[in-house]
Design an enzyme around this catalytic site. Structure first.
Site, PDB file in Angstrom:
ATOM      1  N   ARG A  41       0.861  -1.189   0.000  1.00  0.00           N
ATOM      2  CA  ARG A  41       0.000   0.000   0.000  1.00  0.00           C
ATOM      3  C   ARG A  41       0.897   1.238   0.000  1.00  0.00           C
ATOM      4  NH1 ARG A  41      -4.907   0.779  -1.449  1.00  0.00           N
ATOM      5  NH2 ARG A  41      -5.632  -0.978  -0.169  1.00  0.00           N
TER       6      ARG A  41
ATOM      7  N   GLN B 256      -7.781  -8.415  -7.952  1.00  0.00           N
ATOM      8  CA  GLN B 256      -7.716  -6.987  -8.275  1.00  0.00           C
ATOM      9  C   GLN B 256      -6.304  -6.569  -8.655  1.00  0.00           C
ATOM     10  OE1 GLN B 256     -10.073  -3.981  -6.187  1.00  0.00           O
ATOM     11  NE2 GLN B 256      -8.164  -2.989  -5.606  1.00  0.00           N
TER      12      GLN B 256
ATOM     13  N   ARG C 130       2.071  -7.062  -9.086  1.00  0.00           N
ATOM     14  CA  ARG C 130       2.394  -6.441  -7.801  1.00  0.00           C
ATOM     15  C   ARG C 130       2.486  -7.448  -6.664  1.00  0.00           C
ATOM     16  NH1 ARG C 130      -2.866  -3.639  -5.168  1.00  0.00           N
ATOM     17  NH2 ARG C 130      -4.293  -5.400  -5.355  1.00  0.00           N
TER      18      ARG C 130
ATOM     19  N   HIS D 228       0.700   2.679 -10.328  1.00  0.00           N
ATOM     20  CA  HIS D 228      -0.197   3.175  -9.276  1.00  0.00           C
ATOM     21  C   HIS D 228       0.569   4.102  -8.316  1.00  0.00           C
ATOM     22  CE1 HIS D 228      -3.419   3.273  -6.415  1.00  0.00           C
ATOM     23  NE2 HIS D 228      -4.051   2.210  -6.905  1.00  0.00           N
TER      24      HIS D 228
ATOM     25  N   ASP E  21     -12.050   9.021  -7.328  1.00  0.00           N
ATOM     26  CA  ASP E  21     -11.585   7.849  -8.071  1.00  0.00           C
ATOM     27  C   ASP E  21     -12.028   8.028  -9.517  1.00  0.00           C
ATOM     28  OD1 ASP E  21     -10.638   5.435  -8.909  1.00  0.00           O
ATOM     29  OD2 ASP E  21     -11.801   4.212  -7.500  1.00  0.00           O
TER      30      ASP E  21
ATOM     31  N   GLU F 200      -1.915   8.248 -11.549  1.00  0.00           N
ATOM     32  CA  GLU F 200      -1.518   6.933 -12.031  1.00  0.00           C
ATOM     33  C   GLU F 200      -1.611   6.829 -13.558  1.00  0.00           C
ATOM     34  OE1 GLU F 200      -4.178   4.233 -10.024  1.00  0.00           O
ATOM     35  OE2 GLU F 200      -4.348   5.592  -8.321  1.00  0.00           O
TER      36      GLU F 200
END
Length: 332
Positions: free
Chosen positions: A80, A104, A109, A196, A241, A307
């Site tokens: 995170r 997701q 990652r 991201h 978002d 991003e």
């Protein structure tokens, strides 16, 4: 020369007779991350888990990326904060035949990448920073369908032969991350790619985002409504978002830059190469409270995700072909 995790660590200062000091590249004690530092003091740290950039500091030691205090750096889950790599799906895609079984943001990652080696301004003579006598260092990381560190979910749900090369390039005024996704198989696949990036700010209520005027965007906070960014610059005043598709200027080949300003002063400029979208994200109060690995809970005040990605449509990669994309974050 390729440097491996089991090699002796280089000294803290790299020098060659007759040449100025070069960047140093070392491994952490537990071989979990690669640390690069320029002779001018700038540094970057990349966790092999996810090839995630977890720190980027200027010469004074000022951190430019936000990393959650509760981020898992032990490989147990995606990090995170920093710059997680999203591939081959952005979010989830339950109706997409090739990626519907993936978690997701895919598996890049959550896989352990291999460190392939470094190059510096001494060896990268064609690099712009080298040409201007600025020190620079590039770190290369690899992940493929045959990698021992590949997340098992990829083998179970994404049976394509692929090879990813992810490069992190540091110079005194900027950080560039780039990816090359090659299809090594006999059949085509579709993918999405995104970087991201969690930028660190001092106060999100003092931040303005510039460079997205008249861009269409999908507002994921408003049930996916498609809107147009009519006001610019704009600020963040609640959960945000949005997936933007910035308009390209007629006759201009480069993608439009996005600038993040704070208290009226430009702070970061984000430029994109072959990445047609920009996601702007901040979880704000309620969303941050609901994420176990987001700490402190008021940390949303200190970060803004800008991003670059190719996520508005699927990128078809034919057998033997490759998709390439990059971002550069410049300090202003």
């Amino acid at each position: 020369m390729v440097e491996r995790a089991n090699k002796p660590k280089p000294p803290t200062l790299s020098s060659t007779p007759g040449l100025p000091p070069q960047a140093t590249v070392t491994f952490s004690e537990d071989n979990s991350r690669v640390v690069a530092e320029l002779p001018t003091g700038e540094s970057v740290q990349v966790l092999l888990h996810g090839a995630t950039v977890i720190s980027w500091k200027d010469a004074s030691g000022d951190e430019k990326l936000w990393l959650s205090d509760a981020a898992k750096l032990d490989g147990s889950k995606a990090v995170r904060g920093g710059i997680p790599v999203v591939f081959p799906v952005f979010g989830t895609a339950p109706t997409h035949p090739q990626t519907k079984g993936l978690p997701q943001h895919g598996f890049a990652r959550t896989s352990r990448w291999e460190f392939l080696g470094k190059s510096t301004s001494e060896s990268a003579a064609d690099d712009k920073a080298s040409a201007s006598n600025e020190p620079t260092v590039k770190l290369d990381f690899g992940l493929s369908s045959g990698s021992p560190g590949l997340d098992p979910v990829a083998r179970a749900h994404w049976p394509f032969r692929f090879n990813l090369i992810y490069s992190v390039t540091l110079n005194p005024s900027s950080l560039t991350t780039s990816i090359v996704a090659t299809n090594d198989g006999a059949e085509s696949f579709e993918c999405q790619v995104l970087m991201h990036t969690y930028l660190r700010v001092n106060d999100i209520t003092k931040v303005e985002i510039q460079g997205l005027s008249n861009a269409f965007y999908t507002d994921k906070v408003d049930a996916g409504a498609v809107k147009t960014q009519t006001s610019t610059p704009f600020t963040i005043a609640g959960e945000t978002d949005r997936v933007y598709t910035p308009a390209k200027e007629e006759g201009v080949e480069e993608e439009a830059a996005v600038t993040v300003a704070e208290q009226g002063r430009p702070k970061y400029r984000v430029t994109r190469d072959n990445l047609s979208n920009v996601v702007v994200w901040n979880p704000w109060t309620d969303k941050a409270q609901g994420m176990a690995d987001f700490e402190p809970k008021d940390g949303f005040r200190k970060m803004l995700c800008v991003e670059p990605g190719a996520v508005g449509a699927w990128q078809a990669v034919e057998a033997g072909d490759a998709f390439e994309g990059a971002q550069t974050i410049t300090l202003l």
